[in-house]
Motif scaffolding. Sequence first.
Motif, PDB file in Angstrom:
ATOM      1  N   HIS A  14     -47.514  12.890 -16.911  1.00  0.00           N
ATOM      2  CA  HIS A  14     -47.024  13.815 -15.714  1.00  0.00           C
ATOM      3  C   HIS A  14     -48.130  13.706 -14.549  1.00  0.00           C
ATOM      4  O   HIS A  14     -47.677  13.638 -13.294  1.00  0.00           O
ATOM      5  CB  HIS A  14     -46.600  15.346 -15.959  1.00  0.00           C
ATOM      6  CG  HIS A  14     -46.022  16.030 -14.845  1.00  0.00           C
ATOM      7  ND1 HIS A  14     -44.542  16.012 -14.491  1.00  0.00           N
ATOM      8  CD2 HIS A  14     -46.718  16.844 -14.006  1.00  0.00           C
ATOM      9  CE1 HIS A  14     -44.687  16.722 -13.386  1.00  0.00           C
ATOM     10  NE2 HIS A  14     -45.958  17.356 -13.215  1.00  0.00           N
ATOM     11  N   LYS A  15     -49.312  14.272 -14.963  1.00  0.00           N
ATOM     12  CA  LYS A  15     -50.362  14.423 -14.035  1.00  0.00           C
ATOM     13  C   LYS A  15     -50.594  12.835 -13.497  1.00  0.00           C
ATOM     14  O   LYS A  15     -51.127  12.586 -12.339  1.00  0.00           O
ATOM     15  CB  LYS A  15     -51.618  15.105 -14.693  1.00  0.00           C
ATOM     16  CG  LYS A  15     -51.252  16.306 -14.905  1.00  0.00           C
ATOM     17  CD  LYS A  15     -52.715  16.963 -15.266  1.00  0.00           C
ATOM     18  CE  LYS A  15     -52.707  18.540 -15.521  1.00  0.00           C
ATOM     19  NZ  LYS A  15     -53.855  19.177 -16.158  1.00  0.00           N
TER      20      LYS A  15
ATOM     21  N   GLU B 207     -48.078  16.314 -20.505  1.00  0.00           N
ATOM     22  CA  GLU B 207     -49.003  16.901 -19.641  1.00  0.00           C
ATOM     23  C   GLU B 207     -49.899  15.710 -18.891  1.00  0.00           C
ATOM     24  O   GLU B 207     -49.870  15.626 -17.539  1.00  0.00           O
ATOM     25  CB  GLU B 207     -50.056  17.754 -20.095  1.00  0.00           C
ATOM     26  CG  GLU B 207     -51.025  18.508 -19.045  1.00  0.00           C
ATOM     27  CD  GLU B 207     -51.795  19.376 -19.739  1.00  0.00           C
ATOM     28  OE1 GLU B 207     -52.439  20.194 -18.900  1.00  0.00           O
ATOM     29  OE2 GLU B 207     -51.870  19.592 -20.977  1.00  0.00           O
TER      30      GLU B 207
END
Length: 205
Positions: A170-171, A167
């Motif tokens: 990816h961000k 997460e």
Amino acid sequence: MKLAIISGSHRLNSQSEKVANYAKNLALSSGLASSAEIISLAGNPIPFWDEGVWAGEERWQQVLAPIQTVLRNSDALIVVTPEWHGQIPSGLKNLMLLVGVPEVGHKPALIVSVSASETGGAYPVAELRMSSYKNNRICYLPEHLIVRKVNSVFNADSAENDAKAQEYLHKRLAWNLSLLQAYAQALSQVRATAETTSSDFAFGM
């Protein structure tokens, strides 16, 4: 933004190429890139530099022309490199010797360093920033991305990913891509309006 992504690992089916493909898909699916092409160094497709490059020998033209076309048509680049013994691979260093201002000069580039360990990945960033820009004038973003424990992120099967790390990375990659797009727009104006080549000052100091 027309994006060129260099996957700098010599290995076939490498983690670097996995990350390069993830970045490509994210750039396209988010609409940040209108096109994205990967230049893979898997299998060492490019001979080591020799003076035949300067002479425009046919054997060099056959190898380099497709790569030069992709780079010349790009607005921005991503350079994905593994860390081998604290260094970038020799094939990636070789490519940086072979490309020049017509291909990458005054174009923004995002460095993405890949490491299988929990603490690695910083040295390739430093090496690329230190010397690889000198004569070709590639413009590395102040931001970069280090993908540590790369085997546990950016996998097609989400069950193979560390959810928290996935997460976060990816961000961060999505933000890096939006920043790269902004730099691509800004530096296109530099290339259009400034004198970016000079016979008097062809080489960096």
